[in-house]
Design an enzyme around this catalytic site. Structure first.
Site, PDB file in Angstrom:
ATOM      1  CE1 TYR A 147      82.702  39.561  -1.420  1.00  0.00           C
ATOM      2  CE2 TYR A 147      80.643  40.377  -2.341  1.00  0.00           C
ATOM      3  CZ  TYR A 147      81.464  40.172  -1.254  1.00  0.00           C
ATOM      4  OH  TYR A 147      81.067  40.570  -0.005  1.00  0.00           O
ATOM      5  CD  GLU A 149      78.048  31.843  -9.296  1.00  0.00           C
ATOM      6  OE1 GLU A 149      77.868  30.836  -9.992  1.00  0.00           O
ATOM      7  OE2 GLU A 149      77.196  32.248  -8.458  1.00  0.00           O
ATOM      8  N   GLY A 150      81.768  32.945  -5.455  1.00  0.00           N
ATOM      9  CA  GLY A 150      82.545  32.466  -4.316  1.00  0.00           C
ATOM     10  C   GLY A 150      81.709  32.419  -3.052  1.00  0.00           C
ATOM     11  CE  LYS A 151      81.776  36.935   0.909  1.00  0.00           C
ATOM     12  NZ  LYS A 151      82.132  36.806   2.341  1.00  0.00           N
ATOM     13  CG  ASN A 176      75.039  48.127  -0.680  1.00  0.00           C
ATOM     14  OD1 ASN A 176      74.276  47.261  -1.103  1.00  0.00           O
ATOM     15  ND2 ASN A 176      75.978  48.668  -1.443  1.00  0.00           N
ATOM     16  NE  ARG A 188      82.378  48.538   0.401  1.00  0.00           N
ATOM     17  CZ  ARG A 188      82.471  47.635   1.379  1.00  0.00           C
ATOM     18  NH1 ARG A 188      81.560  46.681   1.485  1.00  0.00           N
ATOM     19  NH2 ARG A 188      83.473  47.671   2.245  1.00  0.00           N
ATOM     20  CB  VAL A 190      78.766  55.414   1.677  1.00  0.00           C
ATOM     21  CG1 VAL A 190      79.012  56.340   2.869  1.00  0.00           C
ATOM     22  CG2 VAL A 190      77.280  55.071   1.589  1.00  0.00           C
ATOM     23  N   GLY A 209      72.182  57.098 -12.432  1.00  0.00           N
ATOM     24  CA  GLY A 209      72.018  57.219 -10.986  1.00  0.00           C
ATOM     25  C   GLY A 209      70.683  56.756 -10.463  1.00  0.00           C
ATOM     26  NE  ARG A 279      72.451  43.457  -3.806  1.00  0.00           N
ATOM     27  CZ  ARG A 279      72.391  42.829  -4.978  1.00  0.00           C
ATOM     28  NH1 ARG A 279      71.237  42.546  -5.519  1.00  0.00           N
ATOM     29  NH2 ARG A 279      73.490  42.487  -5.619  1.00  0.00           N
TER      30      ARG A 279
END
Length: 320
Positions: A147, A149-151, A176, A188, A190, A209, A279
């Site tokens: 995902y 590297e594809g993006k 996110n 994911r 949420v 966490g 992130r």
């Protein structure tokens, strides 16, 4: 009478695509949803087909397609780790071949293309928060690389088509996002926490966490996507779209427990492989260029999201 604008949404049966199709229909567009239904939801298509200006085409973006369109929103690619890791080869090809095919379609129609890129292009970042100028810290091999590297390769294609062939492109780096329209098995944080809390199951947190994410409500994201698409001029450089309010995953789990009234426990599992520790978007460019900032905070956004999942999981008959 002017012809109605035709907007193509690839991946339109998915979470963000479904919400985008709704918004485009509400503003008067003719909407074509192209989806191979790998991770799209049939009930989204069924609901959208109530609109006479909505058209569904079951098709794989890895294969060329001929259509007459004015705008292309390229959202085709599973975005949750369980979904994109289920068939990593297909994930890479969807990102690369799919973008190439949509670029060719855009050129054939003299259409503008907005591509849904991702914060995952930053990998496990050494810069925090992440600016668009940051080149990232990404592994070329590993379970998330298909995902990430594809993006990244897709962004290279978009840049080169713009530079060499004059394609009119926009690149939204999406962080996110959550809200109504997600799958129960999305995978994911949420959706996982809400579904577990409503079922009275343990909320599973990877590691201790303490790692963080920034969660953007889907309505805010759609606002940013549309502003970027409609921006006149040459704006091919990527733009971060996400909520800069950063919270720890364990804190998110606690918010979901409080909002659902669940008595579930929080339990800790081993760290996920290559899971980024932080992130958070720097949205300076989006604010300056688009006049955009998210409006919905996580507490307010969780309420309609939980109501949606109550109905989807049969916890209640109707949304409260």
């Amino acid at each position: 009478m002017a012809a109605r604008r035709v907007s193509l949404v690839t991946g339109g049966a998915g979470f963000v695509g479904y919400n985008l199709c709704h918004r485009l229909l509400s503003q008067g567009d003719e909407v074509i949803c192209l989806d191979d239904m790998t991770s799209g939801m049939p009930q989204h298509v069924d609901e959208l087909q109530r609109h006479e200006r909505f058209h569904f085409l079951r098709h794989d973006v890895c294969e060329p397609v001929t259509l007459k369109v004015d705008r292309i929103f390229n959202l085709a690619c599973p975005a949750s780790p369980p979904a994109y890791q289920a068939d990593p080869i297909k994930t890479v090809l969807t990102s690369v071949l799919g973008v190439r095919n949509m670029l060719e379609l855009a050129l054939a129609n003299d259409a503008r293309l907005l591509h849904a890129s991702t914060s995952e292009v930053y990998g496990d970042p050494l810069e925090h928060p992440q600016r668009e100028s940051y080149n990232g810290n990404v592994k070329t091999m590993g379970p998330r690389a298909c995902y990430d590297e594809g993006k990244r390769c897709a962004e290279t294609l978009l840049h080169d088509y713009h530079r060499v062939r004059g394609a009119d492109v926009r690149v939204a780096r999406i962080f996110n996002t959550y809200g109504p329209g997600m799958r129960t098995d999305d995978g994911r944080a949420v959706s996982n926490f809400i579904v577990q809390a409503l079922a009275g199951e343990d909320l599973t947190v990877y590691g201790d966490g303490s790692y963080t994410r920034s969660f953007c409500y889907v309505d805010d994201l759609i606002d940013g996507i549309l502003r970027l698409m409609e921006l006149d001029g040459d704006h091919s450089q990527p733009v971060n779209l996400g909520n800069p309010h950063e919270i720890a995953i364990k804190e998110l789990a606690e918010l979901v427990l409080a909002a659902t009234g669940s008595q579930s426990r929080i339990v800790h599992l081993a760290n996920a492989v290559d899971d980024p520790k932080v992130r958070c978007p720097d949205i300076t460019r989006a604010t300056a260029l688009l006049g955009w900032r998210p409006k919905v905070d996580i507490g307010d956004g969780l309420r309609p999201t939980i109501d949606y999942f109550r109905v989807l999981t049969g916890t209640v008959d109707t949304v409260a």
